[in-house]
Write an enzyme that holds these catalytic residues in place. Structure first.
Site, short mmCIF file in Angstrom:
data_model
loop_
_atom_site.label_atom_id
_atom_site.label_comp_id
_atom_site.label_asym_id
_atom_site.label_seq_id
_atom_site.Cartn_x
_atom_site.Cartn_y
_atom_site.Cartn_z
NE ARG A 102 45.41 -32.63 -22.42
CZ ARG A 102 44.59 -33.22 -23.28
NH1 ARG A 102 43.97 -34.35 -22.96
NH2 ARG A 102 44.37 -32.70 -24.48
CG HIS A 129 42.47 -28.16 -26.25
ND1 HIS A 129 43.84 -28.38 -26.32
CD2 HIS A 129 41.88 -29.35 -26.55
CE1 HIS A 129 44.05 -29.63 -26.65
NE2 HIS A 129 42.89 -30.25 -26.79
CD GLN A 132 41.33 -30.37 -31.00
OE1 GLN A 132 41.84 -31.24 -30.30
NE2 GLN A 132 40.95 -30.61 -32.24
CG ASP A 223 34.59 -30.32 -26.01
OD1 ASP A 223 34.86 -31.52 -26.19
OD2 ASP A 223 35.18 -29.61 -25.16
CB CYS A 263 38.43 -31.22 -29.80
SG CYS A 263 37.52 -31.50 -28.26
NE ARG A 291 45.64 -31.43 -31.15
CZ ARG A 291 45.37 -31.94 -29.94
NH1 ARG A 291 44.25 -32.58 -29.71
NH2 ARG A 291 46.20 -31.75 -28.92
#
Ligand code: CP
Ligand code: NVA
Length: 307
Positions: A102, A129, A132, A223, A263, A291
């Site tokens: 990340r 991402h 996700q 988001d 998310c 996830r």
């Protein structure tokens, strides 16, 4: 050997194959069966940004598969003190079986992958991402929203918006993105998505009107307005995103049985209201749990590619 850096590296068939595996693995876990498909394998997890879900899901995921995770924060490794990515990649990948990263720039993760002897997984960059989105689409599938769905993304043209663009354009569904002016998606990523869409039949609509985007859609998603690394822009962004909160009146424009995805982490009364987040239509915690299952499938699938 394959990496998992962006969904654009995958075909529709591959994405669906990984998701079928995720659903199978989830069912096994629910029956109490834990199968050690990655016995004694090590996963290095390099974090240059904070995380709750990504860290916990990858760490628990590899453990349930019979392997082991190493949490490497850039604060405590030599990477944070300026050791080059190309050296770090060669060293770490000579000792572990897979690496999850990340970080900020997509190009850094690509550089790492180009020097890595083992599969590298994108655990979020400023641009994408992808892990996700695998959990998000899995949640859609489990809730019957994978048959030509219309998805509305309302908010910032960020890593999540980009990942939705790529997923929709490969799988071939309708995606409407509404951002405030000045916060549109990246032009090159949009070009890639439009090119994919020609092949897949996806319908991509880009605009600045949340109501237009949400009308009669099956899935509403958003988001944070302030992604990691943008904390200094908070005041300006909160002003610029006025009118973009997903609240009951906006949700009311979607189909009656539309679902809401996010998310997480969510910021209540900014990008989404408390009542939408806590409503029956909101599947955010199912999505978060997925996830774990989706990433276990990604780890197993990547390992299988190595033969
Ligand atoms: N959604 C997500 O990636 O959450 P974390 O930042 O907690 O990992
Ligand atoms: N867009 C957000 C996603 C967090 C999971 C960020 O990059 O901070």
């Amino acid at each position: 050997m394959r990496h998992f850096l962006t969904l654009n590296d995958f075909t529709k068939e591959e994405i669906l194959e990984i998701l079928d595996l995720a659903i199978k693995i989830k069912a096994e876990v629910k029956r109490g069966e834990i199968i050690h498909r990655l016995e004694d394998k090590s996963l290095a997890m390099i974090f240059e940004k904070s995380s709750t879900r990504t860290r916990v899901s990858f760490e628990v995921g590899i453990t349930q598969l019979g392997g082991h995770a190493l949490f490497l924060s850039s604060r405590d490794t030599q990477l944070g003190r300026g050791e080059p990515i190309k050296d770090t990649a060669r060293v770490i990948s000579s000792m572990v079986d897979m690496v999850m990263i990340r970080t900020y720039k997509q190009k850094d993760i690509e550089e790492f992958a180009s020097y890595s002897k083992v599969p590298v997984i994108n655990g979020l960059t400023d641009e994408f991402h992808p892990v996700q989105l695998m959990a998000d689409y899995m949640t859609m599938k489990e809730n019957g929203k994978d048959n030509n769905p219309k998805v509305a993304y309302v908010g910032d043209g960020n890593n999540m918006a980009h990942s939705w663009l790529i997923l929709a354009s490969i799988l071939g569904f309708e995606l409407r993105i509404a951002t405030p002016k000045g916060y549109e998606v990246d032009e090159d990523i949009l070009k890639t998505a439009l090119k994919n869409a020609k092949k897949s039949g996806a319908v991509i609509k880009i605009g600045n009107d949340p109501k237009e985007a949400v009308k009669e859609c099956d899935v509403v998603t958003t988001d944070t307005w302030i992604s990691m690394g943008q904390e200094d822009e908070k005041e300006k962004r909160v002003k610029d995103f006025k009118g973009f909160m997903v609240d009951n009146s906006l949700m009311g424009l979607a189909k009656d049985d539309a679902i809401f995805l996010h998310c997480l982490p969510a910021y209540r009364e900014y990008e989404v209201s408390e009542d939408v987040l806590e409503s029956k239509q909101s599947l955010i915690f199912e999505e978060a749990e997925n996830r774990l299952h989706a990433q276990k499938a990604i780890l197993v699938w990547l390992d299988n590619q190595r033969g």
